[in-house]
Enzyme design. Sequence first.
Site, PDB file in Angstrom:
ATOM      1  N   ASP A   1       0.855  -1.189   0.000  1.00 12.61           N
ATOM      2  CA  ASP A   1       0.000   0.000   0.000  1.00 12.61           C
ATOM      3  C   ASP A   1       0.891   1.238   0.000  1.00 12.61           C
ATOM      4  O   ASP A   1       2.090   1.161   0.278  1.00 12.61           O
ATOM      5  CB  ASP A   1      -0.889   0.024   1.241  1.00 12.61           C
ATOM      6  CG  ASP A   1      -1.956  -1.067   1.209  1.00 12.61           C
ATOM      7  OD1 ASP A   1      -2.308  -1.505   0.109  1.00 12.61           O
ATOM      8  OD2 ASP A   1      -2.414  -1.471   2.287  1.00 12.61           O
TER       9      ASP A   1
ATOM     10  N   ASP B   1      -4.618  -3.023   5.214  1.00  6.05           N
ATOM     11  CA  ASP B   1      -5.084  -2.452   6.483  1.00  6.05           C
ATOM     12  C   ASP B   1      -6.593  -2.526   6.654  1.00  6.05           C
ATOM     13  O   ASP B   1      -7.101  -2.419   7.764  1.00  6.05           O
ATOM     14  CB  ASP B   1      -4.619  -1.001   6.638  1.00  6.05           C
ATOM     15  CG  ASP B   1      -5.010  -0.132   5.440  1.00  6.05           C
ATOM     16  OD1 ASP B   1      -5.839  -0.574   4.619  1.00  6.05           O
ATOM     17  OD2 ASP B   1      -4.468   0.986   5.324  1.00  6.05           O
TER      18      ASP B   1
ATOM     19  N   ASP C   1      -9.233  -6.112   2.684  1.00  6.45           N
ATOM     20  CA  ASP C   1      -7.919  -6.635   2.288  1.00  6.45           C
ATOM     21  C   ASP C   1      -7.679  -8.047   2.799  1.00  6.45           C
ATOM     22  O   ASP C   1      -6.693  -8.683   2.421  1.00  6.45           O
ATOM     23  CB  ASP C   1      -6.802  -5.725   2.824  1.00  6.45           C
ATOM     24  CG  ASP C   1      -6.726  -4.399   2.085  1.00  6.45           C
ATOM     25  OD1 ASP C   1      -7.018  -4.384   0.882  1.00  6.45           O
ATOM     26  OD2 ASP C   1      -6.381  -3.383   2.714  1.00  6.45           O
TER      27      ASP C   1
END
Length: 761
Positions: A95, A419, A423
Site C-alpha cells: 500500500d 489495512d 484486504d
Amino acid sequence: FAFFTVIVLCIRMYLSFQAGLCCKEAWDHHVHWSELLSFLISGVTIFVVAVPEGLPLAVTIALAFSVKKMLKDQNLVRHLSACETMGGATTICSDKTGTLTTSKMTVVKIFCGGVTMDAKAPNLPDALSQTFIEAAVVNTMSKTNLGRPLAGLKLPQYQGNDTECGLLVMANNLGAKGEPVDYESDDQTYRKIRKQYPEDQAGRKQFTFSSDRKRMSTRIKLPNGKFRIFCKGAAEMVVDLCKQRYRPEGGVEAFDAKARAETIKVIDEFADLALRTIALAVRDVDQQIEDVKEAEKDLTLIGLVGIEDPVRDEVPDAIRRCRQAGIVVRMVTGDNMKTAAAIAKKCGIIQGEIKPGNVIDGKTFRETVAPNGKLLQDKFEPLWKDLLVMGRSTPLDKHHLVSGLQAASEKQTVAVTGDGTNDAPALKKADVGFAMGIQGTDVAKNASDVIIMDDNFVSIVAAVKWGRCVYDNICKFLQFQLTVNITAIVVACVGAAVLTQSPLTAIQMLWVNLIMDSFASLALATEDPNESLLSRPPYSRERGVLSKTMSKNMILHALWQLLVLSVLIFVVGDVCQPGQDLCDCKPGPLSELRGYFGSHPFKIPSGRPGGFDLASTAASGGCPPPFDENDSNTYTRGKKPKRPEDYCKHARGSASDTTQHYTMVFNVFVLMQLFNEINSRKIHNEINVFSGVFSNFLFLFIVIGTFVGQVALIEAPGVNTAFGCQGLTPDQWLISVALGASCLPLNFIFRAIPSSLFPGS
C-alpha cells in the site's frame, strides 16, 4: 545402516564359530550373549547417530529466536512459518498511505471555481469558507480526531483516518482565519461543527465509504427542516456526479463542459505534484433520501483539495535495498494513476521514464485479467513483469494481482500489505500477509501472518532480512549436523563391522548428540542478520535445501575427519597380550614419536578389541587354547590354564575398559566437530569464517562451554570413568587440539575446490 550392521556382525560371529576361531571354539553364555547384546547396542547407537534429531529443534529455535528479535524491528509475527517464507519473497505488493508515506496528510492546495489557492492563505468569502469547513468536518468518521501536538511539532497528533485528519486541520485553519490554533481547546472549529451537527442528530445518516464508489456521504437535517448531503471522495468520480459548482466569490454556476475540463486539468496538475486530490460536494434536498445512488447525484462541487502525504525519508533507500536483494516492489493504491506514478518515482519504485505497462488503473486491470470476475492467467502473463504501480485499485484487484503472481510462469513468492477489512482475502492468499498495526482493522490483523507495528515499509525490509537469516541459520546447522552424522555413522559402522564394536561408546555418543544437536542448534540458529543478506537474490521456491557449496563442505570435512580418525583407530596403539607389560607389547608405527613436552603421546596400549589385534597370532597358533583337564597342552604345571578366564572378554573388548587410545579418538572426534562448528557459520564460500563471531555471545559461550565440558569429561576423576575415558598427557591434549583445529586452515583450501563438482542445488 543400523539393521545391516547388526546383520553383518551376526553373520560374522556365525562364520567365526564355524571356523573355530579364537574364543569361538564353543558357546560361552558369559561371553557370547554379552557379545550379541553389544551388537544390538551398536545398532541402536548407529540409528541414533544417523537420525538428525536436532534439526526440528534448530528450526524451532531459529524461528522462535527471530520472532523475539523481530519485535524490536516492529514486526509482530503471528505465524512462525512466515519468518522463513519472507526470506524467499520475490515480490512485495505494498500500500502507499502510511507504509511508503508518513501518513501525515496535509492540505496544501485548494481549487474552487477556476481558482487554485494556497491552503495556508485561501482567499474565500466567509460563506464559502463555512461550506468548506462543514463539508470537511461533517462528512468524517467520529473516531477521527486531532490530539495535542508532540513536543517540538506544529501538527497535532492524528487519531483515526489520516486523510480525514488532514481535512480537520484545514477546517481549523479556515476557521481560525490566520490565527494560531490551540489543539488542546474545545473551541477548535471542527469540534464546534460536531457539536452543531452531532452524530445522533435526528435525520442524520452516513453512507459509508466503499472501494467501488471511492467516496462517502453524510446526510444532515438543517434547522429549516430540509436536508443537506455532503459528499467527498476520489476527485474524478465525484466530479462526474456534479451539475453545478461554487464560484470563488460565492454563488453557484453551471458545471458545463469548459468548467469540467478545467477541473480535470487541475486534478492532473495536482497528481503531477504527487498530491492526493479529494473533491468536496454538497446537495440540498427537501426529503429524507435513503438510497445512496439517489443521494449522490446532481451534486454541487464545492472545490478540490490537494493533500500532500510526504514519502518517508527512509523509504527510497529501503526500496533500493529491495532491488539489490532481487525483490520487486509493486505499489497498489487507491489514488489516481498520475498521483500514484509520481509517488512511485519519489520512492524509487519507478526509475527513469515511465515505460508502457509500468502503471495501470484498477478498472483496466480488472477488465483485462478478470472480465467475468475470475482470473484468466493467460491474460495476466503479458502484464505482470512490467507492472509496478496500480492506481484506483480495489481489494479485489489486489487479490487478483497476488493470485496471478503466485501462478505466474516464473513462480513468485508474494508478500502483501493491507489495512482494511476488504484486504483480508489478499492477506490470506499471499505467501506472507502484512497487516498495519496502527491503521489496520482487527479483521486484517487476524488474516495476516505479520503485523507491522509502525506501519513502515522499512519494517518489511527488516522482515525480509530476518527471513533470510532464519533460512541461512537452518542451513548452517544442517551443514554442521550432516557432517557430524556422516563421520559418526562411518566410524560406528566400520568400527562395529571390523572391530566388532564401535570406537565410541553409547554414553560418548549421547554426549556427542547433546553438544552437536542441542547446543549446536542454539549456537548456529541464533545468528543475527547482517546487510550482506540483502546483497544476493532470494532463494527459488524449487531450490533444494542443500546447496553445492554446503555439499562440498560436508563431504570434504567428513573425509578429512574420517582420515584422521582412521589413523588414530587403526595405526595408533601398541598391541599387547592380556596382562602383558607395555614394554613387552608390539609397538605401533607412531609409538616412538616424541611430543612437545618430551613424552611419547602415541606409545599407549591399543584400545582395539584383542580379537582384532591378535588375529594374526591366533592364525599361527598364538591364541591360548581353552582349558581342558584331559589335554596337558591347555595348562601349565600346577594345572594353571594357559587361557585366563577373562581372556575372551578382553578379546571382544568391553565398555568398562578405559584406554588412553580410545580416549584420544573420542577427544579428537569431538574437537574436530567443535572447530568445524566455526566453519559452519558460513555457507556461501565466504573467506572469513570468524566474521561477526565476537558479536554472538551465545555462540562463544556454547563453544567455550563445550570445550570446558570436554576437558572435564576426560580429566575429572569419576566423570571420566563413567564416560569410558582416561586422563590424557599434555602432549596428547596438544595433538588432540591441533588435529581438531586443522579443520580451520583446511577450510580455506577447500574453498579453492569448485563447488560445481559436488551434488546440490
